[in-house]
Design an enzyme around this catalytic site. Structure first.
Site, PDB file in Angstrom:
ATOM      1  N   TYR A 259      55.491  73.168   9.289  1.00  0.00           N
ATOM      2  CA  TYR A 259      56.509  74.216  10.275  1.00  0.00           C
ATOM      3  C   TYR A 259      56.748  75.323   9.818  1.00  0.00           C
ATOM      4  O   TYR A 259      56.897  76.829   9.774  1.00  0.00           O
ATOM      5  CB  TYR A 259      57.183  74.032  11.601  1.00  0.00           C
ATOM      6  CG  TYR A 259      56.261  73.134  12.263  1.00  0.00           C
ATOM      7  CD1 TYR A 259      55.532  73.335  13.262  1.00  0.00           C
ATOM      8  CD2 TYR A 259      56.096  71.683  12.094  1.00  0.00           C
ATOM      9  CE1 TYR A 259      54.830  72.613  14.249  1.00  0.00           C
ATOM     10  CE2 TYR A 259      55.068  70.776  13.109  1.00  0.00           C
ATOM     11  CZ  TYR A 259      54.375  71.485  14.060  1.00  0.00           C
ATOM     12  OH  TYR A 259      53.682  70.744  14.902  1.00  0.00           O
TER      13      TYR A 259
ATOM     14  N   HIS B   4      51.302  57.750  17.733  1.00  0.00           N
ATOM     15  CA  HIS B   4      52.283  59.468  18.437  1.00  0.00           C
ATOM     16  C   HIS B   4      53.429  59.179  18.199  1.00  0.00           C
ATOM     17  O   HIS B   4      53.304  59.722  19.418  1.00  0.00           O
ATOM     18  CB  HIS B   4      50.952  60.314  18.384  1.00  0.00           C
ATOM     19  CG  HIS B   4      52.272  62.352  18.316  1.00  0.00           C
ATOM     20  ND1 HIS B   4      51.399  62.765  17.362  1.00  0.00           N
ATOM     21  CD2 HIS B   4      53.159  62.480  18.411  1.00  0.00           C
ATOM     22  CE1 HIS B   4      52.020  63.625  17.647  1.00  0.00           C
ATOM     23  NE2 HIS B   4      53.346  63.391  17.788  1.00  0.00           N
TER      24      HIS B   4
ATOM     25  N   GLU C 162      49.008  70.466  11.147  1.00  0.00           N
ATOM     26  CA  GLU C 162      50.031  70.111  12.799  1.00  0.00           C
ATOM     27  C   GLU C 162      50.237  71.846  11.470  1.00  0.00           C
ATOM     28  O   GLU C 162      51.103  71.662  10.772  1.00  0.00           O
ATOM     29  CB  GLU C 162      51.371  69.707  12.892  1.00  0.00           C
ATOM     30  CG  GLU C 162      50.541  68.846  13.985  1.00  0.00           C
ATOM     31  CD  GLU C 162      51.788  67.657  14.502  1.00  0.00           C
ATOM     32  OE1 GLU C 162      53.456  68.677  14.473  1.00  0.00           O
ATOM     33  OE2 GLU C 162      51.453  66.818  14.860  1.00  0.00           O
TER      34      GLU C 162
ATOM     35  N   ASN D 259      52.069  67.733   8.281  1.00  0.00           N
ATOM     36  CA  ASN D 259      52.545  69.004   9.299  1.00  0.00           C
ATOM     37  C   ASN D 259      53.427  69.759   8.580  1.00  0.00           C
ATOM     38  O   ASN D 259      54.568  68.852   8.056  1.00  0.00           O
ATOM     39  CB  ASN D 259      52.922  67.605  10.390  1.00  0.00           C
ATOM     40  CG  ASN D 259      51.492  67.143  11.074  1.00  0.00           C
ATOM     41  OD1 ASN D 259      50.839  67.270  10.989  1.00  0.00           O
ATOM     42  ND2 ASN D 259      52.037  66.333  12.151  1.00  0.00           N
TER      43      ASN D 259
ATOM     44  N   GLU E 299      53.611  61.045  11.913  1.00  0.00           N
ATOM     45  CA  GLU E 299      54.952  61.688  10.754  1.00  0.00           C
ATOM     46  C   GLU E 299      55.662  60.313  10.897  1.00  0.00           C
ATOM     47  O   GLU E 299      56.954  60.668  11.977  1.00  0.00           O
ATOM     48  CB  GLU E 299      55.524  62.292  12.232  1.00  0.00           C
ATOM     49  CG  GLU E 299      54.338  64.125  11.717  1.00  0.00           C
ATOM     50  CD  GLU E 299      55.541  64.735  12.499  1.00  0.00           C
ATOM     51  OE1 GLU E 299      56.209  64.967  13.209  1.00  0.00           O
ATOM     52  OE2 GLU E 299      54.770  66.468  12.849  1.00  0.00           O
TER      53      GLU E 299
ATOM     54  N   ARG F  41      42.186  67.156  17.875  1.00  0.00           N
ATOM     55  CA  ARG F  41      43.795  65.600  17.061  1.00  0.00           C
ATOM     56  C   ARG F  41      44.269  65.802  18.483  1.00  0.00           C
ATOM     57  O   ARG F  41      45.380  66.579  18.897  1.00  0.00           O
ATOM     58  CB  ARG F  41      43.772  66.640  16.316  1.00  0.00           C
ATOM     59  CG  ARG F  41      44.908  65.554  15.974  1.00  0.00           C
ATOM     60  CD  ARG F  41      45.784  66.241  14.462  1.00  0.00           C
ATOM     61  NE  ARG F  41      46.771  64.938  13.802  1.00  0.00           N
ATOM     62  CZ  ARG F  41      47.649  64.512  14.233  1.00  0.00           C
ATOM     63  NH1 ARG F  41      48.386  66.407  14.692  1.00  0.00           N
ATOM     64  NH2 ARG F  41      48.973  64.201  13.648  1.00  0.00           N
TER      65      ARG F  41
END
Length: 543
Positions: free
Chosen positions: A334, A143, A405, A332, A188, A98
């Site tokens: 985290y 991005h 992600e 995404n 995002e 990606r």
């Protein structure tokens, strides 16, 4: 904190006995990949006529806004080292790479009147090299690297960006769509809009809370929808690909799960962070989440804006045009945040108006003993990944979910056993969600290599491969985590007992690494053991 420790105390005995030997297998058709983005790795900021992006402009003119005052002018130099990048993806046994396209490398001024042959050739060569090794390219069209000239017109806050972005997207679909079968329009949008316009956090670094971020989001959603409709009408049937969007959020855990107010604050936060962009595309009714519409309209009136909400309104036709414009749900994530209600007295001390004040929730990571990372905002709580995937499944039931992600930072080093534990834990959480009925079809680790981490510069490392930023060749060296992820990707299995040691060549690189001025010393064995025990503790939370 006690409520987070209690499950561990109840399960620790059996966990310690079994976790080290535990193996878990993913479905045979599961898609494994690794990611990067153009500004973070390419360098070559003005090579071959490339134009200036908002990140070029920000880092050159306001270096004091970057933690180490450095920029991405060279970074990992993937503009010249792209063949090595492909070899790294191959070494990882990743089936998907990606990466994103740099708008100003392809259209230096942002408009179709000036197209760079060199830019087209660069990405075409990269795509061909990936396919040569049976690696599927997954391409992000945008991005975060808006052409600076377009930003001077207002960027995403100006509706003129919609047809201009569509022109850019059409060109790349025409140039690369015969070989690229998975597309993401925008990465995002929350960061694009709130962190770029509402806060001084990402380029263009406006720090203008409460108004332009909603204008940005409105145009982002319409631009995304126009590109998807164009793809479906002109390209999809003959090219045979899929197109979607990638959104992001942390899991929003109620600070006190017994508190109705905290549970409501958690739901509001998820609707604001994720529903802002997911609801118009994936919900049955379309449009923004009801809680966003009502809260922002009511607060706007209280704040003296009259009957006009700071959140723009879609027409009925626009609602229908945006709804359903994704073939997959890209997410995404985290970390996890604890959330509680902001209260009537604005206890969070947010600007009025602002996105955070509108949301009415305060986020924190205080009061819990979650392992830390190289980033102040990123603490390790894998159960949050499971909870988030379950929430997406319940809220939208999308056709397929791709984790586009997920990863963890440190401050440098090759013996990154903390990262190994993080991936084992978070992948276990993903597999738990799959086993409980969530249609997760792929996982992209972030990131392929150490790179430029936006406002923190090169101080935080997310890579599976170390990059020597002091070397003219930007030498790449696999970390322990690269060896572990390669094993996972090759076998489709998480094996907690697999903790490889570095070979002689890598140990030499590690010795050299420890003497580099900008690299912190790697943690000793005690750090690895501590993290391993923490991994076992956290694993108990997953089952």
């Amino acid at each position: 904190m006690f409520k987070f420790i209690l499950p561990v105390l109840l399960l620790i005995a059996s966990c310690l006995d079994s976790a080290a030997s535990q193996t878990r297998r993913f479905p045979d058709d599961f898609r494994w990949g690794v990611g990067s983005s153009s500004y973070q790795i390419e360098g070559g900021w003005n090579a071959d006529g490339k134009g200036e992006s908002i990140w070029d402009f920000l880092t050159h003119n306001y270096p004091e806004k970057i933690a180490d005052k450095l920029n991405g002018d060279i970074s990992a130099d993937s503009y010249h080292q792209w063949k090595r990048d492909v070899q790294m993806v191959k070494e990882l046994h990743a089936g998907t790479y990606r990466f994103s396209l740099s708008w100003t490398r392809i259209m230096p001024g942002g408009y179709k009147n000036n197209v760079s042959t060199a830019g087209i050739e660069y990405y075409s060569n990269l795509i061909d090299e990936l396919l040569r090794y049976n690696i599927t390219p997954m391409v992000t069209i945008y991005h975060w690297d808006m052409p600076q000239r377009l930003q001077e017109l207002g960027g995403w806050t100006n509706p003129e960006i919609i047809p201009v972005f569509k022109d850019y997207a059409r060109l790349v679909l025409e140039m690369f769509g015969d070989r690229v079968k998975t597309w993401t329009t925008i990465n995002e949008p929350l960061h694009v809009c709130e962190c770029g316009y509402g806060l001084d956090y990402m380029a263009p670094s406006y720090n203008y809370p409460g108004i332009p971020s909603y204008l940005c989001g409105h145009n982002v959603l319409k631009a995304h929808a126009e590109v998807v409709h164009m793809y479906r009408e002109l390209f999809q049937s003959q090219q045979g690909g899929r197109i979607g969007i990638t959104m992001d959020t942390s899991w929003m855990e109620p600070k006190d799960v017994t508190s109705t107010e905290d549970r409501e604050a958690s739901e509001r936060a998820l609707q604001f962070y994720l529903g802002w962009f997911a609801h118009p595309i994936f919900s049955k009714e379309g449009n923004y989440p009801k809680v966003m519409i009502e809260r922002i309209r009511n607060l706007s009136k209280e704040q003296g804006f009259g009957d006009r909400s700071r959140l723009p309104e879609f027409t009925a036709e626009e609602i229908q045009r945006i709804r359903g414009t994704a073939d997959f749900f890209g997410i995404n994530s985290y970390t996890t945040k604890l959330v509680y209600s902001n209260g009537h007295n604005n206890t969070g001390k947010f600007p009025v108006p602002s996105f955070n004040h509108d949301m009415g929730a305060v986020e924190t990571q205080k009061g819990v003993d979650w392992p830390s990372s190289g980033s102040s905002w990123l603490k390790v709580y894998p159960r949050g990944m499971y909870n988030l995937l379950m929430w997406i499944h319940r809220e939208y039931n999308p056709p397929r979910i791709l984790v586009t992600e997920n990863g963890v930072s440190d401050r440098g080093g090759l013996e990154d056993y903390a990262r190994v534990d993080y991936y084992n834990l978070y992948l276990s959480a993903v597999l738990d969600a799959i086993e409980d009925g969530v249609n997760v079809k792929g996982y992209m680790a972030w990131s392929l290599m150490d790179s430029y981490e936006w406002k923190v510069g090169f101080s935080e490392k997310f890579g599976l491969y170390h990059v020597d930023f002091n070397s003219p060749n930007r030498t790449r060296t696999p970390k322990v985590s690269a060896l572990v992820m390669a094993q996972i990707y090759k076998t489709n299995t998480i094996d907690w007992s697999y903790r490889p040691k570095l070979n002689e060549e890598q140990l030499v690189a590690l010795a050299q690494l420890s003497t580099e001025n900008q690299q912190p010393k790697t943690s000793g064995a005690s750090g690895a053991v501590s993290w391993s025990l923490t991994g076992l503790l956290l694993l108990a939370l997953l089952r």
